[in-house]
Design a protein around this motif. Sequence first.
Motif, PDB file in Angstrom:
ATOM      1  N   ILE A  13     -20.236  38.868 -90.679  1.00 28.30           N
ATOM      2  CA  ILE A  13     -20.049  39.217 -89.271  1.00 28.30           C
ATOM      3  C   ILE A  13     -18.606  38.971 -88.845  1.00 28.30           C
ATOM      4  O   ILE A  13     -18.020  39.774 -88.102  1.00 28.30           O
ATOM      5  N   CYS A  14     -18.006  37.883 -89.308  1.00 31.50           N
ATOM      6  CA  CYS A  14     -16.611  37.586 -88.975  1.00 31.50           C
ATOM      7  C   CYS A  14     -15.673  38.682 -89.473  1.00 31.50           C
ATOM      8  O   CYS A  14     -14.801  39.151 -88.736  1.00 31.50           O
ATOM      9  N   LEU A  17     -16.333  41.934 -87.434  1.00 30.81           N
ATOM     10  CA  LEU A  17     -15.747  41.861 -86.090  1.00 30.81           C
ATOM     11  C   LEU A  17     -14.237  42.055 -86.128  1.00 30.81           C
ATOM     12  O   LEU A  17     -13.673  42.740 -85.275  1.00 30.81           O
ATOM     13  N   SER A  18     -13.593  41.467 -87.102  1.00 28.84           N
ATOM     14  CA  SER A  18     -12.144  41.637 -87.229  1.00 28.84           C
ATOM     15  C   SER A  18     -11.785  43.101 -87.457  1.00 28.84           C
ATOM     16  O   SER A  18     -10.857  43.627 -86.832  1.00 28.84           O
ATOM     17  N   VAL A  21     -12.490  45.227 -84.184  1.00 24.76           N
ATOM     18  CA  VAL A  21     -11.493  45.003 -83.138  1.00 24.76           C
ATOM     19  C   VAL A  21     -10.191  45.716 -83.485  1.00 24.76           C
ATOM     20  O   VAL A  21      -9.535  46.308 -82.619  1.00 24.76           O
ATOM     21  N   THR A  58     -18.936  45.645 -81.059  1.00 30.80           N
ATOM     22  CA  THR A  58     -18.173  44.426 -80.780  1.00 30.80           C
ATOM     23  C   THR A  58     -18.995  43.461 -79.941  1.00 30.80           C
ATOM     24  O   THR A  58     -19.031  42.260 -80.218  1.00 30.80           O
ATOM     25  N   LYS A  59     -19.660  43.979 -78.919  1.00 26.98           N
ATOM     26  CA  LYS A  59     -20.479  43.115 -78.057  1.00 26.98           C
ATOM     27  C   LYS A  59     -21.630  42.481 -78.836  1.00 26.98           C
ATOM     28  O   LYS A  59     -21.863  41.271 -78.757  1.00 26.98           O
ATOM     29  N   GLY A  61     -21.914  42.133 -82.093  1.00 29.21           N
ATOM     30  CA  GLY A  61     -21.367  41.262 -83.137  1.00 29.21           C
ATOM     31  C   GLY A  61     -20.921  39.926 -82.577  1.00 29.21           C
ATOM     32  O   GLY A  61     -21.115  38.885 -83.208  1.00 29.21           O
ATOM     33  N   ALA A  62     -20.320  39.950 -81.383  1.00 29.78           N
ATOM     34  CA  ALA A  62     -19.878  38.699 -80.762  1.00 29.78           C
ATOM     35  C   ALA A  62     -21.072  37.814 -80.414  1.00 29.78           C
ATOM     36  O   ALA A  62     -21.031  36.593 -80.604  1.00 29.78           O
ATOM     37  N   PHE A  65     -22.334  36.376 -83.600  1.00 26.13           N
ATOM     38  CA  PHE A  65     -21.365  35.379 -84.054  1.00 26.13           C
ATOM     39  C   PHE A  65     -21.622  34.033 -83.369  1.00 26.13           C
ATOM     40  O   PHE A  65     -21.701  32.991 -84.027  1.00 26.13           O
TER      41      PHE A  65
END
Length: 77
Positions: A13-14, A17-18, A21, A58-59, A61-62, A65
């Motif tokens: 997931i990290c 997300l990177s 973004v 993004t939402k 995934g955050a 996270f």
Amino acid sequence: MIRIILSIIFVIICVALSAIVLLQEGKSQGLGSIGGMADTYWGRNKGRSMEGKLEKFTKYGAVLFFILALVLNLNIL
């Protein structure tokens, strides 16, 4: 065993997300038409475009996270 699996999912997931973004466009593109943005085709259908999908991922995934970060720090696993 579950802690190892959750840690692997957390790292995936990290990284995702990177990448997501970095793929998104900057918000400063299109500031020239602030008032008319909602009336354009792209303004009305932003959720169906690639940019809209990246924002949704993004939402979500955050949220994943933060939930995984809290679960991994509880030390009950």
